[in-house]
Design an enzyme around this catalytic site. Structure first.
Site, mmCIF file in Angstrom:
data_model
loop_
_atom_site.group_PDB
_atom_site.id
_atom_site.type_symbol
_atom_site.label_atom_id
_atom_site.label_comp_id
_atom_site.label_asym_id
_atom_site.label_seq_id
_atom_site.Cartn_x
_atom_site.Cartn_y
_atom_site.Cartn_z
ATOM 1 C CB VAL A 4 -0.969 -0.002 1.193
ATOM 2 C CG1 VAL A 4 -1.770 1.291 1.238
ATOM 3 C CG2 VAL A 4 -1.914 -1.194 1.109
ATOM 4 C CG ASP A 5 3.449 2.692 3.345
ATOM 5 O OD1 ASP A 5 3.579 3.899 3.567
ATOM 6 O OD2 ASP A 5 2.988 1.902 4.174
#
Length: 396
Positions: free
Chosen positions: A168-169
């Site tokens: 996600v990051d």
């Protein structure tokens, strides 16, 4: 690589998404100045697997290249004054603090836009700068859980499963860099800066745009995760990862007739193409049983001959010997600022056949403090006084 030559970016970023986005832009030739606290940003002082190389965290080694380092106390009036002078010369300010933090420091969008009307002010947050979740911590695992990603990953007969990387990051970092590039392009036409905002929550959803769109439009989903070892709830059989006699193979989309030939399996010949969905669990169980009867290496020639999309499941130790990755030059070696040999993952794109070079290995905290301040008019005595007063820091 000088694609962004002449673009100056001030990066007030910590953790992963922000520093990685800034590194992407630095790889492309932007002058990225990492503005960090005198004690260093989070990613310098904490490391995945608690691993440091010659005092550098592996997080910093992963996200810190091609940047200059300015250490400054953003609560010191002289530090804030120096930052505002820098902003007047910058094209982009990037920050990923909790919403409202930069404004409390006197460095919010409205304040900096008044100093530099053409400024692009780019913000990355966990959930957005407004709304009921705005003050929640935006951390990758939490976003995988909240976004449905963990619930939709793994086996139907197992538990929700987190992906084994902070995806996600990392996806948010790509969206962050892309959005800044779009704003820079728009400014070449309009002359105007603007506020750019991305958040991890939407990045987590964007990672699932295909299956989520299917679900939003009524695609049947009796289980959140794939049954019978199928990799996803929306996939046909035998799409997934299956054990062999000595390892694992990924089998992508393949018609039953091709599978019958590639696996030399009479049982599969009775299925037609339409059965890939309607009888997917039965097909998958037959394929999984058959694959266990030979080694991974023994299966590869027949799968290739049948033109079945497949791949052996590799671990990190396999990647350095992978001939395609060698050809692309994916792993870069360098000497760190601390004098140790380090390995880095290269910028993931080529431009006219070339990968951006490592101009600066990840730097020591404050390594360019004097240099950066000198460029905006501070004399040596002024800088010495700021160091003595702990408004700024320099590399030890």
């Amino acid at each position: 690589m000088n694609l962004l030559d002449g673009v100056k970016i001030l990066s007030f970023n910590h953790y992963l998404a922000g520093p990685l986005a800034a590194q992407t832009l630095a790889d492309l030739g932007a002058d990225v100045i990492a503005v960090e606290p005198i004690e260093g940003a989070f990613q310098r002082n904490w490391a995945v697997a608690n691993h440091f190389v010659a005092c550098d965290s592996v997080n910093h080694l992963a996200t810190g290249r091609n940047k200059r380092s300015l250490a400054v106390d953003l609560k010191h009036p002289d530090g804030i004054a120096a930052v505002k002078k820098l902003v007047a010369t910058a094209d982009v300010v990037m920050e990923n603090f909790r919403p409202g933090t930069m404004a409390k420091l006197g460095l919010g969008y409205d304040t900096l836009k008044a100093i530099n009307p053409g400024l692009i002010y780019a913000v990355a947050t966990g959930f957005g700068s407004e709304g009921p979740y705005k003050d929640r911590p935006g951390q990758d695992l939490l976003l995988q859980a909240m976004s449905g990603l963990a619930m939709r990953t793994g086996r139907a007969d197992g538990e929700p499963t987190a992906v084994g990387a902070v995806i996600v990051d990392q996806h948010a970092a790509s969206l962050y860099a892309m959005s800044i590039l779009a704003a820079l392009f728009a400014r070449t036409r309009t002359g105007k800066g603007q506020l750019v905002e991305v958040n991890l929550y939407q990045a987590a959803l964007d990672l699932q745009v295909e299956p989520l769109t299917a679900w939003l439009n009524g695609a049947p989903s009796p289980t959140p995760r794939g049954p019978a070892g199928i990799a996803a709830w929306f996939s046909p059989g035998p799409y997934g990862i299956h054990a062999t006699a000595d390892g694992h193979l990924a089998i992508s989309m393949a018609a039953p007739k091709a599978l019958a030939a590639g696996l030399d399996c009479e049982e599969l010949k009775r299925f037609g193409e339409a059965d890939s969905f309607s009888k997917r669990e039965e097909i998958t169980r037959i394929v999984a049983t058959r694959l266990k009867q030979k080694s991974t290496a023994d299966w590869l020639p027949s799968l290739e001959a049948a033109r079945i999309w497949h791949a052996p499941v590799q671990d990190y130790r396999d990647l350095e010997a992978d001939p395609q990755l060698k050809h692309l030059g994916v792993f870069k070696s360098a000497e760190s600022a601390g004098g140790a040999q380090i390995r880095m993952v290269a910028h993931p794109a080529r431009y006219d056949g070339r990968t951006p070079e490592v101009r600066l290995v990840p730097q020591r905290l404050g390594a360019q403090t004097r240099e950066v301040l000198g460029e905006i008019g501070y004399g040596a005595a002024d800088i010495d006084a700021m160091i003595a007063g702990k408004a700024v820091g320099v590399a030890r």
